[in-house]
Design an enzyme around this catalytic site. Structure first.
Site, mmCIF file in Angstrom:
data_model
loop_
_atom_site.group_PDB
_atom_site.id
_atom_site.type_symbol
_atom_site.label_atom_id
_atom_site.label_comp_id
_atom_site.label_asym_id
_atom_site.label_seq_id
_atom_site.Cartn_x
_atom_site.Cartn_y
_atom_site.Cartn_z
ATOM 1 N N ASP A 72 -3.290 -5.646 0.250
ATOM 2 C CA ASP A 72 -2.592 -5.809 1.524
ATOM 3 C C ASP A 72 -2.288 -4.463 2.176
ATOM 4 O O ASP A 72 -2.486 -3.399 1.564
ATOM 5 C CB ASP A 72 -1.290 -6.609 1.327
ATOM 6 C CG ASP A 72 -0.546 -6.202 0.062
ATOM 7 O OD1 ASP A 72 -0.743 -5.069 -0.409
ATOM 8 O OD2 ASP A 72 0.233 -7.017 -0.465
ATOM 9 N N GLU A 148 3.664 -15.021 1.250
ATOM 10 C CA GLU A 148 5.079 -15.360 1.191
ATOM 11 C C GLU A 148 5.278 -16.858 0.947
ATOM 12 O O GLU A 148 4.329 -17.642 1.095
ATOM 13 C CB GLU A 148 5.733 -14.972 2.524
ATOM 14 C CG GLU A 148 5.664 -13.489 2.828
ATOM 15 C CD GLU A 148 6.635 -12.661 1.988
ATOM 16 O OE1 GLU A 148 6.946 -13.054 0.854
ATOM 17 O OE2 GLU A 148 7.076 -11.605 2.461
HETATM 18 N N1 LIG Z 1 2.866 -6.589 -1.087
HETATM 19 C C1 LIG Z 1 3.479 -6.003 -2.217
HETATM 20 C C2 LIG Z 1 3.181 -6.873 -3.404
HETATM 21 O O1 LIG Z 1 1.793 -6.866 -3.663
HETATM 22 C C3 LIG Z 1 3.943 -6.373 -4.608
HETATM 23 O O2 LIG Z 1 3.643 -7.171 -5.710
HETATM 24 C C4 LIG Z 1 5.411 -6.395 -4.288
HETATM 25 C C5 LIG Z 1 6.281 -6.035 -5.453
HETATM 26 O O3 LIG Z 1 6.645 -4.707 -5.447
HETATM 27 P P1 LIG Z 1 7.392 -4.036 -6.648
HETATM 28 O O4 LIG Z 1 6.401 -3.963 -7.739
HETATM 29 O O5 LIG Z 1 7.778 -2.695 -6.122
HETATM 30 O O6 LIG Z 1 8.546 -4.884 -6.987
HETATM 31 O O7 LIG Z 1 5.613 -5.499 -3.227
HETATM 32 C C6 LIG Z 1 4.969 -5.814 -2.022
HETATM 33 O O8 LIG Z 1 5.562 -6.938 -1.483
#
Ligand SMILES: N[C@@H]1[C@@H](O)[C@H](O)[C@@H](COP(=O)(O)O)O[C@@H]1O
Length: 381
Positions: A72, A148
């Site tokens: 993404d 989401e």
């Molecule tokens: N789009 C990304 C996701 O792909 C990721 O899994 C998430 C979790 O992030 P973190 O690992 O920092 O909790 O963050 C964002 O939302």
């Protein structure tokens, strides 16, 4: 579903990194048959990237013939913004290994036509032969990539509005200022992830525990899009103890016992390697014909998404196969379940006829008050 539980973040990251190294090495990628790796951002995969970089530096693994697709990217912040996923990936991983920039694919959140960008991305994944292993993290609301709650489980790469929870969670990267966090992103779809031959998810920390619980112990739900992995043939979740805090003791013991029993029997809790990945180019999808260029209504050009007719034809399961569920293949439900009646040009009459009135004695008076028959007018009802 395989769930590997490790004591802490470091040991969980080590497991995932070792796993990826093993997959790539066994695959023995070549320029003609590269290993196609899907990659996430976020803090969860950072430990994995660090170990992969170390392994590269010690000469244990090469990314020379690895092609990557990121999950993404935010819409509307410059590509070189400190929090863009471009910046994140180059700083955390790509700059430190021998990957060819031409083999790196990250969605362009500043593309002049975002929808065309998404279509192009899907076409690039197909042209690369599909994703061999998609590494992922999850959001606190159980999202995978930026899918989401409420995302279609048949979704593909698209523009997505971010949930407030996600904006809030990601504000830690934007000086804790919610107003600075982009509210939209480009993301691969749930279906895009499920079509990878293998999906490996790293889940770390207590704040992910409710999401992990929903995804492991509850049913498949679009409100927790990671739960869609229950429909994938080869999903692996690797988590730390903290992430298991909302799981039943019984669940934790069960998954730990599976791993223990497998190890005492002399094999890892994985499918035989030969079944999982092949070095044979014959097992890769054949190269696509040159893409057809279509002109979008606004004059931009793009390549069309491929129809859902492929991937039925491999009788032998040599490598992890894409999900074949009819539901999950439905890139267009309308095309998948065509109406048997000819569709009316009038949207008002574009409904499935309900002939219930014909079955009701004296139902003549009701006819026309139920769903209209195409070709008839509702006038006078
Ligand atoms: N789009 C990304 C996701 O792909 C990721 O899994 C998430 C979790 O992030 P973190 O690992 O920092 O909790 O963050 C964002 O939302």
């Amino acid at each position: 579903m395989r769930l590997i539980i490790r004591d802490g973040e470091d040991s969980a990251s080590l497991y995932v990194a070792n796993y990826i190294v093993e997959r790539i090495k066994y695959f023995a990628p070549t320029p003609e048959n590269p290993f196609v790796l899907g990659l996430p951002t976020g803090s969860s995969p950072l430990g994995v990237y660090r170990i992969l970089v170390d392994r590269y530096k010690t000469g244990e693994i090469s990314f020379e013939n690895v092609v990557t697709f990121n999950m993404d990217e935010y819409i509307g912040i410059p590509r070189d913004h400190p929090q863009s996923y471009h910046t994140f990936m180059w700083q955390s991983f790509f700059s430190h290994v021998n990957i060819h920039p031409r083999n790196v694919h990250i969605l362009d959140g500043n593309a002049p036509n975002l929808e065309a960008e998404c279509i192009r991305y899907e076409a690039q994944i197909k042209a690369a032969g599909g994703i061999d292993l998609f590494l992922a993290g999850i959001g606190e609301d159980g999202h995978i990539a930026f899918n989401e709650p409420g995302s279609s489980l048949a979704s593909r790469t698209r523009v997505k509005t971010l949930a407030y929870d996600t904006v809030l969670a990601n504000s830690r990267f934007f000086d804790n200022d919610v107003s600075q966090v982009p509210k939209m992103a480009l993301t691969v779809g749930v279906q895009t992830v499920l079509e990878a031959r293998e999906v490996v998810v790293v889940v770390l920390g207590a704040r992910k525990a409710p999401a992990l619980q929903h995804c492991i112990e509850e049913g498949v739900s679009h409100m927790w899009t990671l739960s869609s992995l229950q429909l994938h043939p080869h999903p692996l979740i690797v988590c730390d103890e903290d992430a298991t805090l909302e799981l039943k003791v019984k669940t934790v013991k069960y998954f730990k016992s599976i791993e223990r029993v497998a190890l005492t029997q002399g094999f890892e809790q994985i499918l035989p390697t030969t079944l999982r990945t092949s070095t044979s180019t014959a097992l890769k999808k054949p190269p696509l014909p040159p893409p057809t260029i279509i002109t979008l209504p606004n004059g931009d050009t793009s390549t069309p998404p491929e129809s859902a007719s492929e991937s039925e034809d491999s009788p032998a399961i040599f490598a992890p196969q894409p999900v074949k569920s009819r539901l999950l293949r439905a890139s267009s439900p309308a095309a998948e379940y065509p109406l048997r009646v000819s569709r009316s040009a009038s949207p008002e009459l574009d409904l499935i006829p309900d002939r219930m009135a014909e079955r009701i004695i004296g139902g003549e008076a009701l006819r026309g008050r139920l769903t209209p028959t195409p070709g008839t007018s509702r006038t006078g009802v």
